[in-house]
Design a protein around this motif. Structure first.
Motif, PDB file in Angstrom:
ATOM      1  N   LEU A  45       5.880 -13.701  -1.503  1.00 53.89           N
ATOM      2  CA  LEU A  45       5.772 -13.436  -2.940  1.00 53.89           C
ATOM      3  C   LEU A  45       4.483 -12.717  -3.342  1.00 53.89           C
ATOM      4  O   LEU A  45       4.290 -12.434  -4.520  1.00 53.89           O
ATOM      5  CB  LEU A  45       5.870 -14.760  -3.718  1.00 53.89           C
ATOM      6  CG  LEU A  45       7.170 -15.548  -3.530  1.00 53.89           C
ATOM      7  CD1 LEU A  45       7.086 -16.910  -4.198  1.00 53.89           C
ATOM      8  CD2 LEU A  45       8.359 -14.757  -4.078  1.00 53.89           C
ATOM      9  N   THR A  46       3.627 -12.427  -2.369  1.00 51.48           N
ATOM     10  CA  THR A  46       2.362 -11.803  -2.718  1.00 51.48           C
ATOM     11  C   THR A  46       2.576 -10.428  -3.346  1.00 51.48           C
ATOM     12  O   THR A  46       3.514  -9.718  -3.007  1.00 51.48           O
ATOM     13  CB  THR A  46       1.428 -11.685  -1.493  1.00 51.48           C
ATOM     14  OG1 THR A  46       0.169 -11.203  -1.932  1.00 51.48           O
ATOM     15  CG2 THR A  46       1.970 -10.717  -0.454  1.00 51.48           C
ATOM     16  N   LYS A  47       1.680 -10.070  -4.264  1.00 51.86           N
ATOM     17  CA  LYS A  47       1.758  -8.766  -4.936  1.00 51.86           C
ATOM     18  C   LYS A  47       0.958  -7.708  -4.171  1.00 51.86           C
ATOM     19  O   LYS A  47       0.932  -6.556  -4.561  1.00 51.86           O
ATOM     20  CB  LYS A  47       1.200  -8.893  -6.354  1.00 51.86           C
ATOM     21  CG  LYS A  47       1.946  -9.895  -7.226  1.00 51.86           C
ATOM     22  CD  LYS A  47       3.106  -9.236  -7.926  1.00 51.86           C
ATOM     23  CE  LYS A  47       3.652 -10.117  -9.027  1.00 51.86           C
ATOM     24  NZ  LYS A  47       4.906 -10.749  -8.696  1.00 51.86           N
ATOM     25  N   ALA A  48       0.302  -8.127  -3.087  1.00 47.91           N
ATOM     26  CA  ALA A  48      -0.504  -7.173  -2.324  1.00 47.91           C
ATOM     27  C   ALA A  48       0.370  -6.013  -1.855  1.00 47.91           C
ATOM     28  O   ALA A  48       1.494  -6.210  -1.400  1.00 47.91           O
ATOM     29  CB  ALA A  48      -1.141  -7.875  -1.125  1.00 47.91           C
ATOM     30  N   GLU A  49      -0.152  -4.797  -2.011  1.00 48.46           N
ATOM     31  CA  GLU A  49       0.610  -3.623  -1.572  1.00 48.46           C
ATOM     32  C   GLU A  49       0.843  -3.664  -0.066  1.00 48.46           C
ATOM     33  O   GLU A  49       1.900  -3.288   0.410  1.00 48.46           O
ATOM     34  CB  GLU A  49      -0.147  -2.344  -1.942  1.00 48.46           C
ATOM     35  CG  GLU A  49      -0.029  -2.002  -3.422  1.00 48.46           C
ATOM     36  CD  GLU A  49      -0.660  -0.652  -3.722  1.00 48.46           C
ATOM     37  OE1 GLU A  49      -0.616   0.246  -2.858  1.00 48.46           O
ATOM     38  OE2 GLU A  49      -1.179  -0.509  -4.836  1.00 48.46           O
ATOM     39  N   ASP A  50      -0.170  -4.120   0.636  1.00 44.96           N
ATOM     40  CA  ASP A  50      -0.060  -4.202   2.089  1.00 44.96           C
ATOM     41  C   ASP A  50      -0.112  -5.673   2.490  1.00 44.96           C
ATOM     42  O   ASP A  50      -1.155  -6.301   2.440  1.00 44.96           O
ATOM     43  CB  ASP A  50      -1.214  -3.424   2.724  1.00 44.96           C
ATOM     44  CG  ASP A  50      -1.075  -3.329   4.237  1.00 44.96           C
ATOM     45  OD1 ASP A  50      -0.182  -4.006   4.802  1.00 44.96           O
ATOM     46  OD2 ASP A  50      -1.853  -2.592   4.857  1.00 44.96           O
ATOM     47  N   LYS A  51       1.047  -6.214   2.858  1.00 44.48           N
ATOM     48  CA  LYS A  51       1.116  -7.644   3.191  1.00 44.48           C
ATOM     49  C   LYS A  51       0.254  -7.997   4.399  1.00 44.48           C
ATOM     50  O   LYS A  51      -0.047  -9.159   4.617  1.00 44.48           O
ATOM     51  CB  LYS A  51       2.571  -8.068   3.427  1.00 44.48           C
ATOM     52  CG  LYS A  51       3.377  -8.082   2.138  1.00 44.48           C
ATOM     53  CD  LYS A  51       4.638  -8.880   2.302  1.00 44.48           C
ATOM     54  CE  LYS A  51       5.541  -8.701   1.106  1.00 44.48           C
ATOM     55  NZ  LYS A  51       5.468  -9.736   0.140  1.00 44.48           N
ATOM     56  N   ARG A  52      -0.155  -6.987   5.165  1.00 46.91           N
ATOM     57  CA  ARG A  52      -1.024  -7.275   6.310  1.00 46.91           C
ATOM     58  C   ARG A  52      -2.350  -7.884   5.861  1.00 46.91           C
ATOM     59  O   ARG A  52      -2.984  -8.597   6.609  1.00 46.91           O
ATOM     60  CB  ARG A  52      -1.279  -5.995   7.117  1.00 46.91           C
ATOM     61  CG  ARG A  52      -0.063  -5.557   7.923  1.00 46.91           C
ATOM     62  CD  ARG A  52      -0.310  -4.290   8.662  1.00 46.91           C
ATOM     63  NE  ARG A  52      -0.523  -3.195   7.717  1.00 46.91           N
ATOM     64  CZ  ARG A  52      -0.656  -1.921   8.062  1.00 46.91           C
ATOM     65  NH1 ARG A  52      -0.628  -1.580   9.339  1.00 46.91           N
ATOM     66  NH2 ARG A  52      -0.834  -0.986   7.162  1.00 46.91           N
ATOM     67  N   GLN A  53      -2.747  -7.637   4.606  1.00 44.31           N
ATOM     68  CA  GLN A  53      -4.003  -8.188   4.089  1.00 44.31           C
ATOM     69  C   GLN A  53      -3.974  -9.721   4.037  1.00 44.31           C
ATOM     70  O   GLN A  53      -5.001 -10.361   4.161  1.00 44.31           O
ATOM     71  CB  GLN A  53      -4.295  -7.637   2.690  1.00 44.31           C
ATOM     72  CG  GLN A  53      -4.566  -6.145   2.657  1.00 44.31           C
ATOM     73  CD  GLN A  53      -4.659  -5.612   1.224  1.00 44.31           C
ATOM     74  OE1 GLN A  53      -4.423  -6.339   0.266  1.00 44.31           O
ATOM     75  NE2 GLN A  53      -5.006  -4.343   1.093  1.00 44.31           N
ATOM     76  N   VAL A  54      -2.809 -10.298   3.818  1.00 40.96           N
ATOM     77  CA  VAL A  54      -2.708 -11.749   3.699  1.00 40.96           C
ATOM     78  C   VAL A  54      -2.107 -12.413   4.937  1.00 40.96           C
ATOM     79  O   VAL A  54      -2.166 -13.630   5.084  1.00 40.96           O
ATOM     80  CB  VAL A  54      -1.878 -12.157   2.450  1.00 40.96           C
ATOM     81  CG1 VAL A  54      -2.571 -11.729   1.177  1.00 40.96           C
ATOM     82  CG2 VAL A  54      -0.467 -11.605   2.524  1.00 40.96           C
ATOM     83  N   THR A  55      -1.551 -11.597   5.833  1.00 42.98           N
ATOM     84  CA  THR A  55      -0.813 -12.152   6.964  1.00 42.98           C
ATOM     85  C   THR A  55      -1.708 -12.904   7.944  1.00 42.98           C
ATOM     86  O   THR A  55      -1.340 -13.994   8.407  1.00 42.98           O
ATOM     87  CB  THR A  55      -0.035 -11.041   7.702  1.00 42.98           C
ATOM     88  OG1 THR A  55       0.838 -10.407   6.762  1.00 42.98           O
ATOM     89  CG2 THR A  55       0.781 -11.601   8.834  1.00 42.98           C
TER      90      THR A  55
END
Length: 201
Positions: free
Chosen positions: A35-45
């Motif tokens: 559900l993250t709004k981050a454009e690049d999900k790699r930032q939170v992965t």
């Protein structure tokens, strides 16, 4: 996972389901990434993977400001299975090394073993001195005390700190409660008990 080597065996009895509280904590992290709004999900992965790794040991490890005394074994399938194995090792009056990378997990398990079995459990990790005026506080001093004690005992080690140069033949059981990403490092840690002088199965 990797296949067991000659010194390892898979034990069906250790298979465990996550209790509901552990599953919910795990799902919260997974859904947070989805559900993250981050454009690049790699930032939170990467942070999410670390959180999932901790939750798989015990959900308390993913809660900020959690005291080691607040651990309930029945909130973790892995902990329940590990402590069932410790019960069996205690019945055989043997010694065991528990390998964990996470320092908070090391503390949590140490407190849990103390509460359940009444044992003072030493931890060897990157903070443990290799030399000191107080020889009992060094890695070798801690291992010497562990080796010389009679009967059931538990020691907790980081697979990184215990990789080379330590011989712990008084233990003939090894539990990797947290798997190291490098199988060679893990095998090297296991080999602490498979040394010259080991006379137990």
């Amino acid at each position: 996972g990797t296949e067991p080597t000659g010194n390892e065996r898979y034990m069906e009895v250790l298979a465990a389901q996550m209790p509901e509280v552990q599953k919910l904590a795990y799902d919260d992290v997974v859904n947070g990434v989805r559900l993250t709004k981050a454009e690049d999900k790699r930032q939170v992965t990467l942070g999410a993977l670390q959180a999932l790794r901790s939750i798989c040991i015990h959900p308390a490890l993913n809660v900020k400001d959690r005291s080691p005394n607040q651990l309930s074994l029945d909130q973790s399938g892995k902990m329940m299975a590990a402590f069932a194995l410790l019960d069996d090792i205690k019945r055989r009056d043997e010694k065991v090394i528990i390998f964990l990378v996470n320092k908070l997990a090391q503390q949590l398990v140490s407190v849990a073993v103390q509460m359940k079995f009444g044992l003072q459990v030493d931890i060897i990790n990157g903070d443990t001195k290799t030399s000191s005026k107080n020889a009992d506080a060094t890695r070798q001093g801690i291992i010497k005390k562990f080796q010389s004690g009679l009967g059931f005992n538990v020691i907790i080690m980081s697979p990184i700190a215990a990789g080379v140069g330590l011989t712990v033949t008084a233990a003939n059981n090894v539990i990797h409660l947290e798997r190291h990403w490098n199988p060679a490092k893990e095998a090297q840690a296991t080999d602490r008990v498979y040394r010259i002088g080991q006379d137990k199965p």
